[in-house]
Design a protein around this motif. Sequence first.
Motif, PDB file in Angstrom:
ATOM      1  N   ASN A   1      -6.095   2.297  -4.375  1.00 42.98           N
ATOM      2  CA  ASN A   1      -5.336   2.478  -3.125  1.00 42.98           C
ATOM      3  C   ASN A   1      -5.959   1.664  -2.000  1.00 42.98           C
TER       4      ASN A   1
ATOM      5  N   GLU B   1      -8.449   6.133  -6.036  1.00 40.41           N
ATOM      6  CA  GLU B   1      -8.564   5.871  -4.597  1.00 40.41           C
ATOM      7  C   GLU B   1      -9.053   4.448  -4.345  1.00 40.41           C
TER       8      GLU B   1
ATOM      9  N   LYS C   1      18.178  24.875  10.449  1.00 41.62           N
ATOM     10  CA  LYS C   1      16.719  24.827  10.607  1.00 41.62           C
ATOM     11  C   LYS C   1      16.080  23.940   9.540  1.00 41.62           C
ATOM     12  N   ALA C   2      16.645  24.065   8.341  1.00 43.78           N
ATOM     13  CA  ALA C   2      16.080  23.283   7.231  1.00 43.78           C
ATOM     14  C   ALA C   2      16.224  21.805   7.512  1.00 43.78           C
ATOM     15  N   ILE C   3      17.430  21.431   7.971  1.00 42.34           N
ATOM     16  CA  ILE C   3      17.662  20.020   8.274  1.00 42.34           C
ATOM     17  C   ILE C   3      16.719  19.577   9.386  1.00 42.34           C
TER      18      ILE C   3
ATOM     19  N   MET D   1       3.303   6.135  10.154  1.00 47.34           N
ATOM     20  CA  MET D   1       3.333   4.794   9.565  1.00 47.34           C
ATOM     21  C   MET D   1       3.467   3.726  10.641  1.00 47.34           C
TER      22      MET D   1
ATOM     23  N   ARG E   1       2.299   1.694  -3.291  1.00 43.54           N
ATOM     24  CA  ARG E   1       1.300   2.141  -4.263  1.00 43.54           C
ATOM     25  C   ARG E   1       1.143   3.660  -4.203  1.00 43.54           C
TER      26      ARG E   1
ATOM     27  N   LEU F   1      -4.504  -1.301   0.256  1.00 39.67           N
ATOM     28  CA  LEU F   1      -4.486  -1.148   1.718  1.00 39.67           C
ATOM     29  C   LEU F   1      -5.143  -2.349   2.393  1.00 39.67           C
TER      30      LEU F   1
ATOM     31  N   TYR G   1       0.837  -1.208   0.000  1.00 39.60           N
ATOM     32  CA  TYR G   1       0.000   0.000   0.000  1.00 39.60           C
ATOM     33  C   TYR G   1       0.869   1.253   0.000  1.00 39.60           C
TER      34      TYR G   1
ATOM     35  N   MET H   1      20.080  27.008   7.529  1.00 33.12           N
ATOM     36  CA  MET H   1      20.531  25.689   7.082  1.00 33.12           C
ATOM     37  C   MET H   1      20.188  24.619   8.099  1.00 33.12           C
TER      38      MET H   1
ATOM     39  N   LEU I   1      13.893  20.764  10.106  1.00 35.88           N
ATOM     40  CA  LEU I   1      12.527  20.654   9.592  1.00 35.88           C
ATOM     41  C   LEU I   1      12.322  19.341   8.846  1.00 35.88           C
ATOM     42  N   VAL I   2      13.307  19.036   7.976  1.00 43.35           N
ATOM     43  CA  VAL I   2      13.221  17.798   7.202  1.00 43.35           C
ATOM     44  C   VAL I   2      13.160  16.603   8.154  1.00 43.35           C
TER      45      VAL I   2
END
Lengths: 329, 384
Positions: B93, B90, B3-5, B19, A39, B97, A36, B1, B7-8
């Motif tokens: 998807n 969808e 800050k960017a890291i 997840m 995908r 899922l 999933y 700089m 943030l990422v």
Amino acid sequence: MKTDRIKSYLKNRRNLTQIIILAFCIVFPFCNASQYVYRIAVSSVLYAILAMSLNLISGVCGQISLGHIAYYGIGAYTSALLTVNFGIPVWIGFIAAFLMAMVFGLFIAIPTLKLSGGYLSILTLSFAEVIRLILLNWTDVTRGAMGILNIPLPSFFGFELRSSNSYFIMVALVAIIIYIAMSNLINSKFGRNLKAIRDDELSSEAMGINIYRTKVIAFFVSAGIAGLAGAFYAHYMRFIDPTSFISDESTVILSMVVLGGMGNMLGSVLAAVILTVLPEVLRSFSDYRMLVYGAVLVVMMLAKVTDWKSMKRALSKMLDFRLSKEERA
Amino acid sequence: MKKAIALVLLFTMALVSVMAGGSNEQAATSADDDTIYIACGAPFTGDDAQYGIFFRNALDMKAEEINAAGGINGKKIQIDYFDDKGTPKEASNIAQLVTSDPKYIAEIGSYNSTCVLAGAPIYQEAGMVQMAPTAGHPDITKANTYLFRLQNSNEVEYTWLADVAVNKLGEKKIAIIHLENDSGIVLSQILNDTIPQLGGEVVMTESYIQGQVTDFSAILSKIKQADPDLVICVTSYNDMGTMLQQAKSYDFGDMKWVSSGMIYTDDFLALAGDAAEGVYSMTIFFADNPDERIQNFTTKYREKYGENPNYFVTNAYESLAMIEQALKEGATDRESLYQNLLKIREWDGETGYATFDENRMVNRDMTVIVVKDGKWIVAPENNN
């Protein structure tokens, strides 16, 4: 000496992001996440390709197109019909889709590029509608609302791209090639011509740029790439019908380009990923999912999340504002 | 700089936690053995949301009934709903899922053919049962051998129509009017093939192009000439209404009008007015059917949701009822559920009788209805 150069290369935020994305694309297929997740990743890459292609005409050249999904649909149908009806290999279908969409790009560009602004937008919108209605009503060829079933999977050297992670490798590879080619194109003389046209058509013509030719080439390339993305979509979904190519989708792609910052290709790619992943992440809101999606989209547009500099400006402005208020108090 | 890291990193962490959170939840629930999970993918937002809600109402009702009666072999049923907005992207998807999550044993949905077909290759790959309650596309069972359809195909529906005309209404001289388009031609072909087999005679077949004809006098004159006992119309409800209005000025005597389920709407009654009196149609499910079984179902549904059930409700309800039956017969995983469902060739559900053929396609009994005093009622000939 060499490390200095690498350091300075990485100091550039854009370069750093590119490297992170590249590393992600290499590592991700082997992460063993669920199908999933892969995908959604494939979907994101397909939209990233679409957003990159639209970025060329709408972002870099300033010609707002509201019908980009038409090329996507043409590509999807071309490849699907050729492979299903004539049994030709899928990779030839991909090339055919690319060429066919290019032809249509040319076909729409030549008579319409004298128009600009709102007129062009409405015209591209109607063009997409016409294409959708042709797909729907030319039943002898496209099977109309019945759609095309059992579209074959692509296979290379006897290896069928059955799983979503193997498909991801293919589309990500193509997306990276397109990204490199597009950035070179945008940074070339041709790309600068496009930007000049966006900023001021009259004066760029006075400077000796052949506006018409430049625009036509931009449409040509952009349509071809969108067609290729469409072919990838068709062979991934294995079933297509005209409902996949409604004009809502054009709006989605355009909002990716806008959210990414018009003309900012890396931004378009990031925005495409965000806007594809977001509706899936928001599934826990069940019935209010699209409501939340809309709200988040508004906030992101206001905050310009894909452009760090402007976000920083906005943030510091907000902070300044609060500080000054406190000072006054 | 920096800050960017930062943030990422923050973004990645947030993503990972989302997840990971999801997968933890999965692990926790699949360990829980007292529940059988079934997924339902349908539109709950967007233009088609009302159909998804019909599905949800029906499935909630059935799941509650099953659980109140002690579940299936001691296990409770849990339906999880997934919104596909009625779009193929969808729907695919959701298919991925649902199939990636081992706790789901089957899926019910989606509402339209496009979404069913978009998910079909994925369910096929995973070997998971997909129940298609209302999809009408002729080839859906070819796209996935694990798919069961609960909606009559055109073939079935129009064979029924021919049977109604010849056997139930008992008329032998039949005229056919159809739309001049792909489906119209195919449908009239089915009627032309079936009616003679049943002992009737097609005395006239006439077609017209939709949207280009508002004056049906040419067709009506031809009907007058052919003098059939019964006319079958394969048209939209608004054309049918117009035609009936115009037919009032012809003296057709006691000739009968029959139409496919397309005219079974209240709009048709409003449009055709008194000209609709005595027109026959047919439907899979008729909520006001005096039949005791149907009345029980209608009352049950009306008490819970305050509206009449329709065929979206009944088909979703029967989908789950069939799964329940297959589970009661000892299905424990996706494959055994499929094998048990294949064994169901005859289905006497709470909302009607149906049979399944070897291609997992339903042949559902239809109810003949007729307009009387400006209202649809079950035709007296229904039980012939």
